[in-house]
Design a protein around this motif. Structure first.
Motif, PDB file in Angstrom:
ATOM      1  N   GLN A 136       0.828  -1.209   0.000  1.00 10.48           N
ATOM      2  CA  GLN A 136       0.000   0.000   0.000  1.00 10.48           C
ATOM      3  C   GLN A 136       0.863   1.260   0.000  1.00 10.48           C
ATOM      4  O   GLN A 136       0.599   2.214  -0.753  1.00 10.48           O
ATOM      5  CB  GLN A 136      -0.917  -0.004   1.219  1.00 10.48           C
ATOM      6  CG  GLN A 136      -1.818   1.218   1.309  1.00 10.48           C
ATOM      7  CD  GLN A 136      -2.671   1.223   2.568  1.00 10.48           C
ATOM      8  OE1 GLN A 136      -2.714   0.256   3.311  1.00 10.48           O
ATOM      9  NE2 GLN A 136      -3.343   2.323   2.812  1.00 10.48           N
ATOM     10  N   ILE A 139       2.563   1.665  -3.445  1.00  9.08           N
ATOM     11  CA  ILE A 139       1.627   2.121  -4.476  1.00  9.08           C
ATOM     12  C   ILE A 139       1.292   3.603  -4.273  1.00  9.08           C
ATOM     13  O   ILE A 139       1.284   4.397  -5.226  1.00  9.08           O
ATOM     14  CB  ILE A 139       0.351   1.265  -4.466  1.00  9.08           C
ATOM     15  CG1 ILE A 139       0.655  -0.153  -4.960  1.00  9.08           C
ATOM     16  CG2 ILE A 139      -0.730   1.899  -5.337  1.00  9.08           C
ATOM     17  CD1 ILE A 139      -0.503  -1.116  -4.817  1.00  9.08           C
ATOM     18  N   ASN A 140       1.026   3.995  -3.022  1.00  4.49           N
ATOM     19  CA  ASN A 140       0.735   5.404  -2.739  1.00  4.49           C
ATOM     20  C   ASN A 140       1.912   6.289  -3.090  1.00  4.49           C
ATOM     21  O   ASN A 140       1.753   7.386  -3.650  1.00  4.49           O
ATOM     22  CB  ASN A 140       0.369   5.579  -1.261  1.00  4.49           C
ATOM     23  CG  ASN A 140      -1.071   5.231  -0.974  1.00  4.49           C
ATOM     24  OD1 ASN A 140      -1.828   4.920  -1.883  1.00  4.49           O
ATOM     25  ND2 ASN A 140      -1.447   5.266   0.289  1.00  4.49           N
ATOM     26  N   ASP A 141       3.119   5.834  -2.745  1.00  6.69           N
ATOM     27  CA  ASP A 141       4.312   6.607  -3.024  1.00  6.69           C
ATOM     28  C   ASP A 141       4.503   6.789  -4.525  1.00  6.69           C
ATOM     29  O   ASP A 141       4.794   7.890  -5.010  1.00  6.69           O
ATOM     30  CB  ASP A 141       5.525   5.896  -2.417  1.00  6.69           C
ATOM     31  CG  ASP A 141       6.596   6.875  -1.982  1.00  6.69           C
ATOM     32  OD1 ASP A 141       6.303   8.081  -1.906  1.00  6.69           O
ATOM     33  OD2 ASP A 141       7.725   6.433  -1.713  1.00  6.69           O
ATOM     34  N   TRP A 142       4.332   5.707  -5.269  1.00 11.03           N
ATOM     35  CA  TRP A 142       4.468   5.781  -6.727  1.00 11.03           C
ATOM     36  C   TRP A 142       3.410   6.716  -7.306  1.00 11.03           C
ATOM     37  O   TRP A 142       3.709   7.544  -8.173  1.00 11.03           O
ATOM     38  CB  TRP A 142       4.331   4.386  -7.333  1.00 11.03           C
ATOM     39  CG  TRP A 142       4.662   4.347  -8.798  1.00 11.03           C
ATOM     40  CD1 TRP A 142       5.866   4.076  -9.371  1.00 11.03           C
ATOM     41  CD2 TRP A 142       3.741   4.595  -9.889  1.00 11.03           C
ATOM     42  NE1 TRP A 142       5.777   4.143 -10.739  1.00 11.03           N
ATOM     43  CE2 TRP A 142       4.497   4.465 -11.078  1.00 11.03           C
ATOM     44  CE3 TRP A 142       2.394   4.905  -9.952  1.00 11.03           C
ATOM     45  CZ2 TRP A 142       3.912   4.642 -12.339  1.00 11.03           C
ATOM     46  CZ3 TRP A 142       1.807   5.100 -11.205  1.00 11.03           C
ATOM     47  CH2 TRP A 142       2.570   4.949 -12.373  1.00 11.03           C
ATOM     48  N   SER A 143       2.180   6.602  -6.823  1.00  7.83           N
ATOM     49  CA  SER A 143       1.099   7.450  -7.326  1.00  7.83           C
ATOM     50  C   SER A 143       1.378   8.917  -7.046  1.00  7.83           C
ATOM     51  O   SER A 143       1.165   9.790  -7.898  1.00  7.83           O
ATOM     52  CB  SER A 143      -0.233   7.046  -6.681  1.00  7.83           C
ATOM     53  OG  SER A 143      -0.564   5.711  -6.983  1.00  7.83           O
ATOM     54  N   TYR A 144       1.874   9.205  -5.844  1.00  9.43           N
ATOM     55  CA  TYR A 144       2.145  10.594  -5.467  1.00  9.43           C
ATOM     56  C   TYR A 144       3.255  11.180  -6.322  1.00  9.43           C
ATOM     57  O   TYR A 144       3.167  12.313  -6.797  1.00  9.43           O
ATOM     58  CB  TYR A 144       2.517  10.667  -3.990  1.00  9.43           C
ATOM     59  CG  TYR A 144       2.728  12.080  -3.500  1.00  9.43           C
ATOM     60  CD1 TYR A 144       1.636  12.905  -3.238  1.00  9.43           C
ATOM     61  CD2 TYR A 144       4.001  12.599  -3.307  1.00  9.43           C
ATOM     62  CE1 TYR A 144       1.816  14.210  -2.801  1.00  9.43           C
ATOM     63  CE2 TYR A 144       4.191  13.894  -2.869  1.00  9.43           C
ATOM     64  CZ  TYR A 144       3.099  14.698  -2.615  1.00  9.43           C
ATOM     65  OH  TYR A 144       3.282  15.983  -2.194  1.00  9.43           O
ATOM     66  N   HIS A 146       4.072  10.446  -9.239  1.00  6.51           N
ATOM     67  CA  HIS A 146       3.758  10.471 -10.668  1.00  6.51           C
ATOM     68  C   HIS A 146       2.461  11.232 -10.953  1.00  6.51           C
ATOM     69  O   HIS A 146       1.843  11.037 -12.006  1.00  6.51           O
ATOM     70  CB  HIS A 146       3.645   9.039 -11.217  1.00  6.51           C
ATOM     71  CG  HIS A 146       4.952   8.328 -11.309  1.00  6.51           C
ATOM     72  ND1 HIS A 146       5.555   7.738 -10.218  1.00  6.51           N
ATOM     73  CD2 HIS A 146       5.798   8.121 -12.359  1.00  6.51           C
ATOM     74  CE1 HIS A 146       6.703   7.190 -10.589  1.00  6.51           C
ATOM     75  NE2 HIS A 146       6.872   7.412 -11.870  1.00  6.51           N
ATOM     76  N   ARG A 147       2.057  12.106 -10.048  1.00 10.66           N
ATOM     77  CA  ARG A 147       0.829  12.848 -10.310  1.00 10.66           C
ATOM     78  C   ARG A 147       1.090  14.319 -10.650  1.00 10.66           C
ATOM     79  O   ARG A 147       0.181  15.133 -10.642  1.00 10.66           O
ATOM     80  CB  ARG A 147      -0.135  12.731  -9.139  1.00 10.66           C
ATOM     81  CG  ARG A 147       0.281  13.457  -7.870  1.00 10.66           C
ATOM     82  CD  ARG A 147      -0.871  13.421  -6.892  1.00 10.66           C
ATOM     83  NE  ARG A 147      -0.618  14.204  -5.698  1.00 10.66           N
ATOM     84  CZ  ARG A 147      -1.587  14.599  -4.871  1.00 10.66           C
ATOM     85  NH1 ARG A 147      -2.826  14.270  -5.119  1.00 10.66           N
ATOM     86  NH2 ARG A 147      -1.299  15.311  -3.802  1.00 10.66           N
ATOM     87  N   GLN A 158      -5.990  10.444   0.213  1.00  6.52           N
ATOM     88  CA  GLN A 158      -5.054   9.361  -0.066  1.00  6.52           C
ATOM     89  C   GLN A 158      -3.643   9.660   0.420  1.00  6.52           C
ATOM     90  O   GLN A 158      -2.929   8.768   0.877  1.00  6.52           O
ATOM     91  CB  GLN A 158      -5.021   9.069  -1.567  1.00  6.52           C
ATOM     92  CG  GLN A 158      -4.086   7.919  -1.957  1.00  6.52           C
ATOM     93  CD  GLN A 158      -4.097   7.646  -3.451  1.00  6.52           C
ATOM     94  OE1 GLN A 158      -4.802   8.312  -4.214  1.00  6.52           O
ATOM     95  NE2 GLN A 158      -3.316   6.671  -3.877  1.00  6.52           N
TER      96      GLN A 158
END
Length: 301
Positions: A136, A139-144, A146-147, A158
């Motif tokens: 988790q 995934i959150n780190d990658w999403s942050y 890359h946004r 999130q």
């Protein structure tokens, strides 16, 4: 004279310098959350290897007294965490659980039926829990990261775990969208908020924008501080970061800071905008508790 040691004894000997990492070394202040979590998972691996070696070196003790062995691991883990607290690190019950999990899994693998099933079941459940939490976080780190160009607009909770505890999402006053960040301020020389790590890579953009709400009916000064990874790992001299004071009018203020200005802020080097680390906002010499709203923190092309 050469040491006459078997493989298990050599393994235990090799673990001694690795054990020093419980007290020195480890991830620095700039690492991203997923890497810090991965480092903590190393507790499981260390105690799995250490217990495996002890099972080979002292098979009778570990086979006949698995609960006593786990009790020793628990006491040793408590001592390690207490020492860490005393030298400025964190006391972590999760790390104690990881140590016991690594030891229990090794006992179960090498001793087969000697370890009671409840201990194995608890260890497997915790292992799955820890692995799922790591997934988790990753995934959150990658999403942050890359946004971009968005840094934060508070429309979702999130990524709120990255922010300090004295900020919350609020619908009371917003600059855009449905939510803004409400920061509760206490009196003091510097009253504000820092977020780190932020979206790392600001290169390729022209400016950073943020909206700040001044809760008073008069103009007041707020300081914005920005710095990169290199500054975080340095003595953090004032001249090595971006610091600028802005006059806020009552209500919402839309601020835009040029990336060229940020790059040139350090006195003896350019700011590395591909490795940014922290955004800070603060009032100076706040005489009474107050609040501010922030919103729409984003990079501008």
């Amino acid at each position: 004279m050469a040491l006459n040691l078997n493989r298990a004894q050599w393994s235990l000997l090799a673990l001694i310098p690795i054990a020093s990492l419980f007290f020195i070394g480890g991830p620095n202040a700039t690492v991203l959350p997923w890497l810090r979590y991965a480092w903590n998972l190393g507790h499981i691996g260390f105690f799995f290897v250490a217990t495996s070696s002890i099972c080979v070196a002292l098979p009778k003790f570990s086979r006949e007294r698995p609960w006593q062995y786990l009790a020793i691991i628990a006491v040793a883990s408590l001592a390690i965490e207490t020492i860490q607290l005393g030298i400025g690190r964190n006391f972590s019950l999760l790390d104690i659980a990881r140590n016991l999990t690594g030891a229990s899994l090794a006992l179960a693998l090498l001793l087969k039926t000697a370890l009671p099933k409840p201990a194995l079941l608890i260890s497997l459940v915790f292992l799955l829990f820890d692995a799922s939490k790591f997934t988790q976080v990753a995934i959150n780190d990658w999403s942050y990261q890359h946004r971009g160009p968005l840094i934060e607009n508070f429309e979702t909770d999130q990524f709120m775990a990255l922010w300090p505890k004295h900020i919350e999402r609020s619908q009371d006053l917003v600059f855009e969208g449905s939510y803004a960040g409400l920061v509760h301020l206490k009196t003091g020389k510097f009253s504000g908020i820092n977020i780190s790590p932020v979206l790392r890579n600001w290169s390729g953009y022209q400016a950073v924008h943020l909206a700040i709400f001044n809760s008073q009916n008069y103009s007041r000064a707020i300081t914005i501080r920005l710095h990169d990874v290199a500054h975080e790992l340095s003595p953090q001299n004032y001249s090595d970061r971006f610091n600028k004071t802005f006059d806020l009018l009552p209500g919402w203020n839309s601020l835009s800071i040029s990336l060229d200005e940020i790059k040139s802020a350090p006195k003896n080097r350019p700011m590395d905008t591909s490795k940014m680390h922290q955004i800070g906002l603060f009032y100076s010499n706040l005489e009474s508790d107050d609040y501010l709203f922030i919103d729409d923190i984003r990079l501008e092309p």
